[in-house]
Design an enzyme around this catalytic site. Structure first.
Site, short mmCIF file in Angstrom:
data_model
loop_
_atom_site.label_atom_id
_atom_site.label_comp_id
_atom_site.label_asym_id
_atom_site.label_seq_id
_atom_site.Cartn_x
_atom_site.Cartn_y
_atom_site.Cartn_z
N GLU A 190 -31.02 54.95 -11.42
CA GLU A 190 -30.24 54.77 -10.18
C GLU A 190 -29.00 55.64 -10.13
OE1 GLU A 190 -30.58 52.55 -12.61
OE2 GLU A 190 -28.87 51.19 -12.81
N HIS B 257 -31.05 54.43 -16.86
CA HIS B 257 -30.68 53.98 -15.51
C HIS B 257 -30.91 55.10 -14.49
CE1 HIS B 257 -28.64 50.20 -16.59
NE2 HIS B 257 -28.44 50.81 -17.74
N CYS C 202 -33.67 49.24 -18.03
CA CYS C 202 -32.88 48.92 -19.23
C CYS C 202 -33.18 47.51 -19.72
CB CYS C 202 -31.40 49.17 -18.96
SG CYS C 202 -30.51 49.52 -20.46
#
Ligand code: GLN
Length: 538
Positions: free
Chosen positions: A515, A513, A380
């Site tokens: 994650e 993202h 990002c």
């Protein structure tokens, strides 16, 4: 009707209610039941979206674009059940809904009160959007006895009264301290906490006792007697060596068994703990390690990058490696220090972020990783800074920048309408800071034969976003001519979602993202690949 399990906490905060709820959910799911997890947060913010990671840890984002408490991240990682907007609520949201309804005359002139109007709204949340789930586990944030959590506790009391004891189970998690000076385990704080809970009408059915060491039978009997809970329902949870051991530990303590027994149910199949055993083993036994630097604003705060830290560990698990995180505070990173700070580092990660502070240090570090062929992952804001760095140093656009940081720059990163004449802001045009971001799952089309295409083994992916600014697509050809490829684009081909560098072992930036979608039992391919490349670097 679904069965509801309410999880409260007592004595002190941070006892691991989230992890306990998530572990229980895994155990029930793996025995063949359909489970949903929910979190009720007692603070007044309408959602955690505008809360600083300094105070509250990361903001977790769901597929459907909700900005939620980080506990929902634990839930997803342990159960692989995707959370939804309807799984997290705060006192702020409850009050704002009730007040909005009052302003519209929705209460027909009645006096609007905590009981029943606020508690009714809480019960509505608990029941909403549930279809064929067997279990709904609802965690109540905060600690019993706090003024803030009272309406929630009152609401679950009413809920149990309305739906019957056979459909609702109360679990209370407490702390059982060990006093070194007298060499004793103390049950009194637990007794007091349960007394507090009972004074507001809730008798717990199961007590989970968090303790540094195993609780002797005598003390468990004492808790059973004073707290009015059968001895088999006094469950201990001793500190685990790694969080991945938690489902195994709760299984050994028979938490799931007691829950099923309470509801007069039997497992539909045997719980599968092998994957947890396998990764616990890797995490505890692996000696080989890789050094990954993370440069960010909140690196020294526990939980500020919770999902990211976890995803990197997952990447390590996939490669049988320990990941040493070298956390570098971006504020203090001077340009001339980059080389020394990154000396023993095999991979560099720049995470998401907001605002100008510390950006020049990040940009210098990216330049260093690009020129010295150190594996780099930009997430990002990290990807946006990689674009700024490349534009300044390779495209020679000296004033290249992001309009988030300086309004007078050449916008290689900006709001869409700042660089695209036809551009419109994707969501919201108001000035409120909440609710103006591109949030949640968006598709990206991946370029054939690109590195990212090989990593995902797919030509189309969906990942979660949380940002306002976008890469200026007008400069695509210029970037690509110099070797920085836009290898993932939004389906309408307007928004660059992924960049990668040619002639570099591993240099990837993603606007989303990844994650949030990594799981210990299913590490995200991007993190597995990044850690693998870092392992090969030195
Ligand atoms: N601040 C940047 C934006 O709003 C990046 C956000 C992020 O990293 N999550 O676009």
């Amino acid at each position: 009707m679904a069965r509801y399990i309410f999880v409260t906490g007592g004595v002190v905060s941070s006892l691991g209610k989230g992890l306990s709820s998530a572990s229980l959910a895994y155990l029930l799911k793996s025995q063949g039941y359909k489970v949903r997890l929910r979190k009720m947060d007692p603070y007044l913010n309408v959602d955690p979206g505008t809360m600083s990671p300094f105070q509250h840890g990361e903001v977790f984002v769901t597929d459907d674009g909700a900005e939620t408490d980080l506990d929902l991240g634990h839930y997803e990682r342990f159960t692989n059940i995707s959370s939804k907007q309807s799984d997290n609520i705060t006192t702020g949201r409850i009050y704002s809904d009730v007040i909005k309804k009052e302003r519209k005359g929705g209460y027909l002139g009645k006096t609007v009160q905590v009981i029943p109007h606020i508690t009714n709204r809480i019960k509505e949340f608990i029941r909403k959007d549930i279809t064929n789930e067997d279990f709904v586990i609802c965690e109540i944030g905060g600690t019993v006895g706090d003024i803030e959590s009272l309406p929630f506790v009152e609401a679950i009391r009413q809920f149990s009264n309305e739906h019957g004891k056979s459909k609702t189970l109360f679990i209370h998690l407490t702390f059982v301290p060990f006093l070194k000076s007298s060499d004793e385990i103390k049950t009194k704080p637990t007794q007091h906490s349960v007394k507090e809970l009972r004074s507001i009408g809730i008798q717990p059915d199961i007590i989970i006792c968090r303790s540094q060491q195993s609780i002797p039978l005598d003390q468990r009997k004492k808790i059973s007697l004073f707290c009015n809970v059968p001895i088999d329902n006094v469950i201990e949870t001793v500190d685990v060596r790694t969080i991945y051991e938690a489902p195994i530990s709760f299984y050994n303590q028979k938490l799931d068994k007691q829950v099923l027994k309470f509801f007069k149910l039997k497992p539909k199949k045997r719980a599968n703990l092998n994957p947890w055993k396998k990764i616990t083993n890797i995490v505890l036994k692996t000696k080989k390690s890789v050094n990954i630097a993370i440069i960010g604003k909140y690196v020294n705060l526990k939980d500020a990058y919770k999902s990211l830290d976890e995803a990197l560990v997952h990447g390590g698990i996939a490669n049988n490696l320990k990941v040493n995180l070298i956390r570098i505070e971006s504020d203090n990173l001077k340009n001339n220090e980059v080389k020394t700070k990154l000396k023993n580092v095999s991979g560099l990660l720049i995470p998401g972020g907001f605002g100008k502070r510390g950006t020049e240090g990040k940009i210098s570090a990216i330049k260093y990783a690009r020129e010295n062929k150190i594996p780099f992952l930009g997430i990002c804001f990290g990807m946006q800074m990689a674009i700024v760095e490349f534009a300044r140093n390779r495209l020679k656009i000296k004033k290249a920048g992001s309009t988030e940081l300086e309004s007078k720059c050449y916008p290689v990163i900006g709001l869409i309408n700042e660089w695209d004449k036809n551009g419109k802001i994707i969501k919201g045009t108001n000035k409120d800071l909440g609710g103006t971001m591109r949030l949640g799952l968006y598709e990206a089309k991946l370029k054939n034969n690109s590195a990212i295409n090989r990593i995902y083994k797919s030509s189309s992916i969906k990942e979660r976003h949380r940002h306002r600014y976008e890469v200026n697509n007008k400069l695509k050809d210029q970037f690509e001519n110099k070797g920085l490829i836009f290898s993932g684009m939004s389906p309408d081909n307007k928004l660059p979602e992924i960049i990668e560098l040619k002639n570099h072992p591993w240099f990837i930036g993603v606007q989303f993202h990844p994650e949030f979608k990594s799981r210990p039992l299913a590490p995200h391919p991007l993190f597995s690949s990044f850690i693998k490349a870092s392992k090969n670097h030195k």
